[in-house]
Design a protein around this motif. Structure first.
Motif, mmCIF file in Angstrom:
data_model
loop_
_atom_site.group_PDB
_atom_site.id
_atom_site.type_symbol
_atom_site.label_atom_id
_atom_site.label_comp_id
_atom_site.label_asym_id
_atom_site.label_seq_id
_atom_site.Cartn_x
_atom_site.Cartn_y
_atom_site.Cartn_z
ATOM 1 N N LEU A 1 -0.345 6.991 -6.500
ATOM 2 C CA LEU A 1 -1.350 7.919 -6.003
ATOM 3 C C LEU A 1 -0.797 9.314 -5.696
ATOM 4 O O LEU A 1 -1.445 10.321 -5.994
ATOM 5 C CB LEU A 1 -2.048 7.338 -4.770
ATOM 6 N N ASP A 2 0.377 9.386 -5.099
ATOM 7 C CA ASP A 2 0.955 10.710 -4.820
ATOM 8 C C ASP A 2 1.097 11.562 -6.080
ATOM 9 O O ASP A 2 0.776 12.759 -6.057
ATOM 10 C CB ASP A 2 2.309 10.577 -4.119
ATOM 11 N N GLN B 1 0.952 4.090 -2.896
ATOM 12 C CA GLN B 1 0.750 5.497 -2.574
ATOM 13 C C GLN B 1 1.878 6.355 -3.154
ATOM 14 O O GLN B 1 1.623 7.368 -3.806
ATOM 15 C CB GLN B 1 0.681 5.686 -1.054
ATOM 16 N N ARG B 2 3.102 5.934 -2.939
ATOM 17 C CA ARG B 2 4.260 6.721 -3.396
ATOM 18 C C ARG B 2 4.380 6.731 -4.909
ATOM 19 O O ARG B 2 4.624 7.773 -5.509
ATOM 20 C CB ARG B 2 5.532 6.134 -2.769
ATOM 21 N N ARG C 1 -5.260 9.904 -2.337
ATOM 22 C CA ARG C 1 -4.816 9.188 -1.143
ATOM 23 C C ARG C 1 -5.772 8.045 -0.825
ATOM 24 O O ARG C 1 -6.992 8.173 -0.928
ATOM 25 C CB ARG C 1 -4.735 10.142 0.057
ATOM 26 N N ALA D 1 0.833 -1.207 0.000
ATOM 27 C CA ALA D 1 0.000 0.000 0.000
ATOM 28 C C ALA D 1 0.867 1.256 0.000
ATOM 29 O O ALA D 1 0.524 2.265 -0.629
ATOM 30 C CB ALA D 1 -0.935 0.000 1.207
ATOM 31 N N MET E 1 -11.287 5.634 0.139
ATOM 32 C CA MET E 1 -10.944 6.844 -0.611
ATOM 33 C C MET E 1 -12.155 7.765 -0.666
ATOM 34 O O MET E 1 -13.303 7.310 -0.577
ATOM 35 C CB MET E 1 -10.541 6.521 -2.055
ATOM 36 N N THR F 1 -6.406 4.954 2.263
ATOM 37 C CA THR F 1 -6.051 4.358 3.552
ATOM 38 C C THR F 1 -6.573 2.925 3.558
ATOM 39 O O THR F 1 -7.508 2.596 2.816
ATOM 40 C CB THR F 1 -6.639 5.149 4.727
ATOM 41 N N ASP G 1 -10.983 11.389 -5.015
ATOM 42 C CA ASP G 1 -9.686 10.717 -5.151
ATOM 43 C C ASP G 1 -9.805 9.456 -5.995
ATOM 44 O O ASP G 1 -8.933 9.159 -6.825
ATOM 45 C CB ASP G 1 -9.097 10.394 -3.772
ATOM 46 N N TYR H 1 -8.011 8.571 -9.714
ATOM 47 C CA TYR H 1 -7.383 7.298 -10.067
ATOM 48 C C TYR H 1 -7.966 6.761 -11.384
ATOM 49 O O TYR H 1 -7.227 6.321 -12.272
ATOM 50 C CB TYR H 1 -7.590 6.291 -8.938
#
Length: 340
Positions: free
Chosen positions: A189-190, A185-186, A195, A181, A214, A197, A218, A222
């Motif tokens: 998504l970033d 994210q890095r 973002r 995950a 999400m 969780t 967001d 994506y």
């Protein structure tokens, strides 16, 4: 000549303006119709983006658009993004064998041949579900999935659930030394300003098959990344040529790509261990397609209680729908949204 062209344009301008207003009015009417269908079926949110711009957004039945919502099995669609990013970064190949990373699989004649692509197609032969549905009740989902015997020969049958992506999560961790995950994210998504969780098992592993949260906006971003072929603001976040693999069905089930549902006629098997597949199976048993009234190019991520992320390339649309269960028809919702 310039004056005559200008004069013609000025004469046509009112017509062009009215045409734009009519198109805009029609689009808003369709958005309202789709939102009304959602609200009447225990909807929480509807978001419509066209050409990368927000066209319609509404919270429903007391929900707050700023609040992250459980994607349930809609989380599965991140699996293909992770695989594409890893291949782009030179960390794996879609057709490499999982046993090359996990020696315990190399000693099993069936598991030795399983590929990364089969993990994402859900055609490894693993039973769909491993352990409890709620990830918080899982001791170590990844270890349990790795130790689970195959039920079918690899590539022969599609089975839906958490097992394949649990093995894939372990693979990502082994390949990168990073939490899957966190890598998602890095790496994915970033760069697009989104973002997610995750709920985790007792060992700290995210359930890539169903535990992401999400906001609607967001998740929409994506979806927009995929609709744009992996490009974002002039930069290639994910390589377009590899991303296309996400939307290729398998011999075991034509309507499922690499963690994305495809709006194509059903060919193959459908072994449902999850209520999402059961809903889609019921639709398929009648129409042999998820949404026969919508373009075949539509793809979707789908989660329990009717969470949906639709990509509609012909209209340049990305649509998010959140809900809390009850009856649902993808065909009826898309018909309301797209019109006759």
């Amino acid at each position: 000549m310039r004056r005559s062209v200008y004069a013609v344009f000025m004469c046509l301008r009112p017509l062009l303006t009215w045409s734009a207003l009519i198109l805009s009015s029609t689009a808003h009417a369709l958005d309202f119709a789709a939102a009304a269908y959602s609200a009447a079926h225990r909807g929480s949110a509807v978001l419509v983006m066209q050409g990368g711009q927000e066209r319609y957004a509404a919270a429903q039945n007391g929900y707050d658009l700023k609040r992250p919502h459980l994607l349930a099995s809609g989380s599965k669609s991140f699996g293909c993004a992770l695989a594409v990013a890893l291949q782009s970064d030179g960390k794996l190949q879609l057709d490499e064998r999982v046993s090359a990373t996990f020696p315990s699989w190399a000693g099993d004649p069936q598991r030795a041949s399983v590929t990364v692509r089969q993990l994402l197609q859900f055609t490894t032969g693993l039973p769909g579900q491993v352990g409890p549905q709620a990830v918080r009740l899982q001791r170590d989902l990844y270890a349990d999935a790795l130790a689970t015997p195959l039920r079918y020969p690899p590539g022969e049958r599609y089975t839906y659930g958490n097992a394949h992506l649990a093995v894939f999560g372990a693979l990502v961790q082994a390949k990168t030394g990073e939490d899957p995950a966190a890598y998602l994210q890095r790496r994915v998504l970033d760069p697009i300003g989104a973002r997610a969780t995750w709920t985790r098992d007792h060992a700290g592993h995210p359930n890539l098959a169903g535990s992401a949260f999400m906001t609607a906006r967001d998740w929409g971003r994506y979806g927009q990344l995929f609709l744009q072929g992996g490009d974002w603001e002039g930069k290639a976040v994910l390589p377009r040529e590899v991303l296309q693999a996400c939307f290729q069905g398998s011999a075991a089930l034509s309507a499922y790509g690499l963690t994305w549902w495809l709006n194509r006629p059903f060919e193959g098997t459908l072994d449902a261990d999850d209520d999402v597949s059961m809903t889609i199976a019921r639709a398929g048993s009648v129409a042999q397609q998820i949404a026969p009234g919508a373009p075949n190019a539509v793809v979707m991520a789908a989660g329990a209680f009717n969470q949906r992320l639709y990509l509609i390339p012909e209209q340049r649309l990305v649509v998010v729908r959140y809900g809390e269960g009850g009856p649902w028809s993808d065909n009826d919702f898309l018909k309301a949204l797209l019109g006759p």
